[in-house]
Design an enzyme around this catalytic site. Structure first.
Site, short mmCIF file in Angstrom:
data_model
loop_
_atom_site.label_atom_id
_atom_site.label_comp_id
_atom_site.label_asym_id
_atom_site.label_seq_id
_atom_site.Cartn_x
_atom_site.Cartn_y
_atom_site.Cartn_z
N LYS A 22 0.84 -1.21 0.00
CA LYS A 22 0.00 0.00 0.00
C LYS A 22 0.87 1.26 0.00
O LYS A 22 0.65 2.17 -0.79
CB LYS A 22 -0.89 0.01 1.24
N ASN A 23 1.89 1.27 0.87
CA ASN A 23 2.68 2.50 1.05
C ASN A 23 3.72 2.70 -0.04
O ASN A 23 4.48 3.66 0.00
CB ASN A 23 3.31 2.53 2.44
N CYS A 115 -4.99 12.92 13.13
CA CYS A 115 -5.60 11.60 12.95
C CYS A 115 -5.44 10.84 14.26
O CYS A 115 -4.86 11.33 15.22
CB CYS A 115 -4.98 10.86 11.78
N ARG A 120 0.56 14.76 13.25
CA ARG A 120 1.08 14.48 11.90
C ARG A 120 1.12 15.72 11.02
O ARG A 120 0.46 15.82 10.00
CB ARG A 120 0.29 13.34 11.25
N ASP A 303 4.64 0.77 12.19
CA ASP A 303 3.41 0.15 11.64
C ASP A 303 3.24 -1.29 12.09
O ASP A 303 2.24 -1.90 11.77
CB ASP A 303 3.42 0.21 10.11
N ARG A 395 -8.68 -0.36 4.86
CA ARG A 395 -7.84 0.65 4.20
C ARG A 395 -6.48 0.04 3.83
O ARG A 395 -5.84 0.49 2.88
CB ARG A 395 -7.59 1.83 5.16
C1 EPZ Z 1 4.29 7.07 6.43
O1 EPZ Z 1 3.48 8.09 6.97
C2 EPZ Z 1 3.39 5.86 6.31
N1 EPZ Z 1 2.31 6.16 5.38
C3 EPZ Z 1 2.82 5.50 7.69
O2 EPZ Z 1 2.06 4.31 7.53
C4 EPZ Z 1 3.99 5.21 8.62
O3 EPZ Z 1 3.49 4.94 9.92
C5 EPZ Z 1 4.93 6.43 8.67
O4 EPZ Z 1 5.36 6.77 7.33
C6 EPZ Z 1 6.17 6.17 9.52
O5 EPZ Z 1 6.87 5.08 9.01
C7 EPZ Z 1 2.57 6.12 4.04
O6 EPZ Z 1 3.68 5.86 3.62
C8 EPZ Z 1 1.42 6.41 3.13
P1 EPZ Z 1 6.22 10.45 8.52
P2 EPZ Z 1 4.02 9.61 7.00
O7 EPZ Z 1 6.11 11.71 7.75
O8 EPZ Z 1 4.92 9.86 5.86
C9 EPZ Z 1 6.51 13.76 11.87
C10 EPZ Z 1 0.21 2.93 7.80
O9 EPZ Z 1 -0.18 2.39 8.84
N2 EPZ Z 1 6.43 14.73 10.77
O10 EPZ Z 1 7.36 9.53 8.23
O11 EPZ Z 1 2.84 10.50 7.18
C11 EPZ Z 1 5.23 12.96 12.05
O12 EPZ Z 1 4.32 13.66 12.86
C12 EPZ Z 1 0.65 4.38 7.84
O13 EPZ Z 1 0.31 2.36 6.67
C13 EPZ Z 1 6.55 16.09 11.07
O14 EPZ Z 1 6.72 16.48 12.23
O15 EPZ Z 1 4.88 9.63 8.33
C14 EPZ Z 1 5.74 11.70 12.71
O16 EPZ Z 1 5.86 11.93 14.08
C15 EPZ Z 1 0.34 5.02 9.18
N3 EPZ Z 1 6.50 16.98 10.04
C16 EPZ Z 1 7.13 11.49 12.09
O17 EPZ Z 1 7.49 12.77 11.54
C17 EPZ Z 1 6.32 16.60 8.74
O18 EPZ Z 1 6.28 17.47 7.84
C18 EPZ Z 1 7.18 10.47 10.97
O19 EPZ Z 1 6.13 10.79 10.07
C19 EPZ Z 1 6.20 15.22 8.46
C20 EPZ Z 1 6.26 14.31 9.49
#
Ligand code: EPZ
Length: 416
Positions: A22-23, A115, A120, A303, A395
Site C-alpha cells: 500500500k505505502n 488523525c 502528523r 506500523d 484501508r
Molecule cells: C508514512 O506516513 C506511512 N504512510 C505510515 O504508515 C507510517 O506509519 C509512517 O510513514 C512512519 O513510518 C505512508 O507511507 C502512506 P512520517 P508519513 O512523515 O509519511 C513527523 C500505515 O499504517 N512529521 O514519516 O505520514 C510525524 O508527525 C501508515 O500504513 C513532522 O513532524 O509519516 C511523525 O511523528 C500510518 N512533520 C514522524 O514525523 C512533517 O512534515 C514520521 O512521520 C512530516 C512528518
C-alpha cells in the site's frame, strides 16, 4: 457498517501470497501526475486507500482504470485541487502536492488534519517546497502553492519523514537544477519510488540512504511497474502464525525488508525459516518477553507496533514497547485491555505484562494498525470477538476474511 466476528483458538496453517505494498502504491500513483502517457502498475492491492487516491487522480482529470492491474494516464489535467472530503479520509493525499506543483506550477491541497495516531503535521513538506521557490499560503484549512518553476535546493529534514521525502523527491525530479535531500527517509517504499522515477527518466541517486541527490530533468514518461510486496502485511501475518501457534508460509515477500521484525520474533521464541522470496513462521506455546522501540527504517517499524503488542500480551514476563515515531499510537491499548490484556501506559511507552489467555469481547477499531492488532488478539482469544469500524482495516489489508479463512481462522464479516 460492517463488523468482523472471530472465534479464537484455531492454529493458522498454510501458505499465503502477500499483496502489493500500500505505502508503495500510493506514492507511485501520485508520481503518474508527473508524466504524459499511460502508466501500468501490476500487483496493486485492492484497498480503501487505493480507491481514495484513484478518486483523487480522477478528480484532477487523470484516467484511472483496472483493479490489480491499474492503468493511469495523466496527460490531461484540468483541476489542481485535492478537497478536504477526500484528504480527510487519507493523509497520504498530501503526496499529490509535489507532483502537481512541479508539473503545473499550482496546487491547492487540503491540510490533512490530525488523525488517531497523532497530529502528523506536514511542515517539512512545505519547508522544502518553499526552499525550492514555491510560494505557500495556508487559508481555510487548505495549502495553496504556486511557482513558475521549482528550482533545486539543498534540503535538510528536521525529522525523518517518509511521505515528506517522497513528495520532495517527486517535485525535484523535474525541477531546474540539482536537489540534495539530507536526513532523508530510508524506507523500502522510498527506494522503490526512486527506482520507478528513474524508469520514468529521472536522475536520482542515494535512495535508501539518508542523502538523496536528484538532478532535475525536463520531462518524465509513462512506465510499467510491478509493485513490491507489502512488508507490513507480511509482518502482520507472521505474527498471526506466532500468536496462534500456527505454521504459515508467506510467499511473494521480501525478507530483506523484515530484519528488525524477524529479530524480535526470534527473541520471543518463534521459529522462522527464510527462503528466497518466502518466509515460514512457526508459532510456539512458550512466548518470551522482549522490549521493542519503534524507529525509522531499518529500525523496528511503527506500523508493526500494535501487532507485536498483541503478541506480547501473551508472553511470559513483562515487555516494554516504546513508540518513538508518533505521539499517540496506543489507541489499541484500551481495546486489548477489554480482552484481558495487562498493559500500563507511561508516556510513550507501554508496559505489557503477559497473561495466560485473552478473552473475547466487543471491541472497536480506531486506526489501521490498531484494527490489525485486535484481529490478532481475537484469533487467540477464548470465545467470539466482535470488531466494529472495520473500514479502518480495509484501508490497508486486502481480502482479510478470505486470507484468514484459507489459513483456518473462524472469521466472518457481517453487517451491523
Ligand atoms: C508514512 O506516513 C506511512 N504512510 C505510515 O504508515 C507510517 O506509519 C509512517 O510513514 C512512519 O513510518 C505512508 O507511507 C502512506 P512520517 P508519513 O512523515 O509519511 C513527523 C500505515 O499504517 N512529521 O514519516 O505520514 C510525524 O508527525 C501508515 O500504513 C513532522 O513532524 O509519516 C511523525 O511523528 C500510518 N512533520 C514522524 O514525523 C512533517 O512534515 C514520521 O512521520 C512530516 C512528518
Amino acid at each position: 457498517m460492517k463488523k468482523i466476528l472471530i472465534t479464537g483458538g484455531k492454529k493458522l496453517q498454510g501458505t499465503l501470497k502477500v499483496s502489493g505494498a500500500k505505502n508503495s502504491a500510493l506514492p507511485l500513483m501520485a508520481a503518474t501526475l508527473l508524466t504524459e502517457g499511460c502508466n501500468t502498475f501490476s500487483q496493486v492491492p485492492q484497498l480503501g486507500d487505493i480507491k481514495t487516491i484513484s478518486k483523487l487522480l480522477r478528480k484532477f482529470g487523470t484516467h484511472v482504470s483496472g483493479n490489480d492491474v491499474l492503468t493511469i494516464d495523466a496527460s490531461t489535467i484540468n483541476s489542481f485541487e485535492a478537497p478536504y472530503s477526500l484528504v480527510k479520509t487519507m493523509r497520504a493525499s498530501i503526496l499529490v502536492l509535489g507532483p502537481l506543483l512541479a508539473r503545473f506550477g499550482r496546487a491547492r491541497v487540503s491540510l490533512p488534519g490530525g488523525c488517531a495516531i497523532g497530529s502528523r503535521p506536514v511542515d517539512q513538506h512545505l519547508k522544502a517546497l518553499k526552499s525550492m521557490g514555491a510560494t505557500i499560503s495556508l487559508e481555510g484549512g487548505y495549502i495553496s502553492a504556486a511557482c513558475t518553476q521549482l528550482k533545486g535546493a539543498r534540503i535538510y529534514f528536521d525529522i525523518s519523514t517518509v511521505t515528506g521525502t517522497e513528495n520532495i523527491m517527486m517535485a525535484a525530479a523535474i525541477a531546474t537544477g540539482t536537489t540534495v535531500l539530507e536526513n532523508a527517509a530510508k524506507e523500502p517504499e522510498v527506494e522503490e519510488l526512486a527506482i520507478v522515477l528513474n524508469k520514468m527518466g529521472a536522475r536520482i541517486e542515494g535512495a535508501g540512504t539518508d542523502v538523496i541527490t536528484i538532478e532535475g530533468v525536463e520531462t518524465l514518461h509513462a512506465v510499467e511497474h510491478t509493485i513490491m510486496p507489502d512488508r507490513i502485511e507480511a509482518g502482520t501475518y507472521m505474527i498471526a502464525a506466532g500468536i496462534t501457534e500456527g505454521d504459515i508460509t508467506l510467499s511473494h515477500c521480501n525478507p530483506q525488508h523484515l530484519h528488525a521484525l524477524i529479530e524480535k520474533l526470534e527473541e520471543i521464541g518463534i521459529d522462522i525459516i527464510i527462503n528466497d522470496g518466502s518466509i515460514r513462521v512457526m508459532g510456539t506455546p512458550f512466548l518470551k518477553n522482549t522490549d521493542v522501540k519503534t524507529l525509522p527504517y531499518p529500525g523496528f517499524p511503527t506500523d508493526m507496533q500494535a501487532q507485536i503488542m498483541a503478541l506480547l500480551c501473551l508472553a511470559e514476563g513483562t515487555s516494554i514497547i516504546s513508540e518513538s515515531i508518533f505521539e499517540d499510537r496506543f489507541m489499541h491499548v484500551g481495546e486489548l485491555k477489554r480482552m484481558g490484556a495487562n498493559i500500563r501506559l507511561e508516556g510513550n511507552s507501554a508496559i505489557v505484562t503477559g497473561v495466560d489467555t485473552l478473552s473475547a469481547a466487543p471491541v472497536m477499531a480506531t486506526d489501521l494498525r490498531a484494527s490489525a492488532s485486535l484481529v490478532l488478539a481475537a484469533l487467540v482469544a477464548r470465545g467470539e470477538t466482535e470488531i466494529t469500524r472495520v473500514y479502518h482495516l480495509e484501508r490497508g489489508y486486502e481480502a482479510v476474511e478470505d486470507k484468514l479463512s484459507q489459513l483456518g481462522a473462524a472469521i466472518q464479516t457481517v453487517n451491523e
